[in-house]
Motif scaffolding. Structure first.
Motif, mmCIF file in Angstrom:
data_model
loop_
_atom_site.group_PDB
_atom_site.id
_atom_site.type_symbol
_atom_site.label_atom_id
_atom_site.label_comp_id
_atom_site.label_asym_id
_atom_site.label_seq_id
_atom_site.Cartn_x
_atom_site.Cartn_y
_atom_site.Cartn_z
ATOM 1 N N LEU A 111 13.097 -23.028 2.814
ATOM 2 C CA LEU A 111 12.632 -21.589 1.774
ATOM 3 C C LEU A 111 11.152 -21.187 2.565
ATOM 4 C CD1 LEU A 111 14.519 -21.395 -1.360
ATOM 5 C CD2 LEU A 111 15.159 -20.332 0.662
ATOM 6 N N GLY A 112 10.224 -22.224 1.999
ATOM 7 C CA GLY A 112 9.139 -22.009 2.342
ATOM 8 C C GLY A 112 8.525 -21.755 3.573
ATOM 9 N N ALA A 113 9.282 -22.340 4.451
ATOM 10 C CA ALA A 113 9.145 -21.994 6.045
ATOM 11 C C ALA A 113 9.247 -20.762 6.432
ATOM 12 C CB ALA A 113 9.877 -23.102 6.940
ATOM 13 N N VAL A 114 10.591 -20.162 5.944
ATOM 14 C CA VAL A 114 11.079 -18.976 6.178
ATOM 15 C C VAL A 114 10.002 -17.747 5.587
ATOM 16 C CG1 VAL A 114 13.021 -17.129 6.097
ATOM 17 C CG2 VAL A 114 13.400 -19.321 6.786
ATOM 18 N N GLY A 115 9.637 -18.150 4.502
ATOM 19 C CA GLY A 115 8.910 -17.103 3.519
ATOM 20 C C GLY A 115 7.650 -17.003 4.256
ATOM 21 N N MET A 116 6.863 -18.119 4.550
ATOM 22 C CA MET A 116 5.508 -18.038 5.359
ATOM 23 C C MET A 116 5.642 -17.419 6.586
ATOM 24 S SD MET A 116 3.466 -19.547 3.418
ATOM 25 C CE MET A 116 4.042 -19.427 1.794
#
Length: 314
Positions: A111-116
């Protein structure tokens, strides 16, 4: 026969705890993320007199939402032992065994990687950097350290939760401006009375989990007083957008009305010393923030329409 029965029982148990999409959704704290995303979108709308570019609105909001969900999942991961002893949280996916720590960690990283990535591509690097700092502030600094170290945990850690409207603003403008910091300040001051009301209601569970929330360390009466004082401060701060010309009369009416209602709850909680009022106060605080930011957005566009008509007439 016995072996077959044992195998069948094991398979039944595994099926019973097999994770579903609802378990992963619960990791993201969807109600919290919905409020975060809404305030971020309001920050976007307030940052421009016209319409927010559609790609920034859609993908920027999604990037902020996914990053908030990532932070929430890390919170589940770090707190899973505490969650197991608290009635409010013991049915979460990790304490129940529906998910294991590896699954939660991988999910949060994804989630964090896609969001960033979405924020870098569709917004700007500044927004991505500030969002990452907010994620670290909540998931690491608050959850891993402050929450267990000081009764002022929610005050200091509230900075991470106050970031969304600032993130929305920078997603549109690429700048940190005073108006955006004022939106940040409103949520920053709102967070302690909002959370302390819940902490009063759940103080025995926090004490059992050895979490030094304010009503556990300083008592309920002290906490009720601070809820009232912070609510008074919040009322004053929410007048600033009108006083600096950021908003018009509609916002002023909304801020005064909602603020007076919130003060009513805080005053009743303080004067009656009735702990049963803690949860209604907590519940209204959520309605308050949603209503305040909704009227901010409506007033912003109404004010710009009035200004446009005035220029045409004059």
């Amino acid at each position: 026969m016995n072996n077959n029965y044992a195998n069948t029982s094991t398979q039944t148990l595994q099926t019973a705890v097999r994770p579903s999409w609802r378990d992963y959704l619960e990791l993201t704290k969807p109600k919290v993320v919905a409020l975060i995303t809404f305030t971020a979108m309001v920050g976007m709308f307030l940052a421009t007199p016209t319409m927010v570019p559609w790609d920034v609105l859609i993908f920027g909001s999604l990037g902020i939402a996914l990053s908030a969900g990532s932070a929430a999942a890390i919170n589940h991961l770090v707190d899973h032992r505490i969650d197991a002893v608290m009635a409010r949280t013991r049915n979460r996916p990790l304490p129940t065994g529906h998910l294991d720590t590896r699954q939660v960690l991988l999910f949060s990283l994804l989630l964090g990687a896609v969001g960033m990535t979405l924020l870098v591509v569709f917004a700007n690097p500044l927004t991505a950097m500030l969002t990452f700092c907010s994620l670290i502030g909540y998931a690491v600094i608050y959850t891993m350290f402050l929450k267990r170290a000081t009764p002022q945990n929610i005050v200091i850690g509230g900075a991470a939760g106050a970031a969304p409207p600032l993130l929305g603003w920078t997603a549109v403008t690429g700048q940190v401006q005073p108006e955006a910091l004022l939106l940040f300040l409103i949520i920053f001051v709102w967070t302690p009375p909002h959370f302390w009301a819940l902490a009063i209601h759940r103080r025995q569970e926090y004490a059992k989990a050895a979490i030094p929330m304010l009503p556990v360390t300083h008592g309920v009466e002290f906490t009720r007083l601070h809820i009232l004082l912070y609510t008074i401060l919040l009322f004053a701060i929410t007048l600033l957008p009108y006083l600096i010309g950021m908003c018009g009369g509609l916002y002023l009416l909304g801020a005064v009305g909602l603020g007076a209602w919130f003060l009513y709850y805080a005053m009743r909680l303080y004067l009656t010393a009735d702990d049963r009022l803690a949860m209604p106060t907590f519940g209204f605080s959520i309605i308050y923030l949603f209503g305040l930011f909704a009227v901010l957005m409506v007033d912003h566009y109404l004010l710009n329409i009035i200004k446009g008509v005035y220029r045409l007439v004059v």
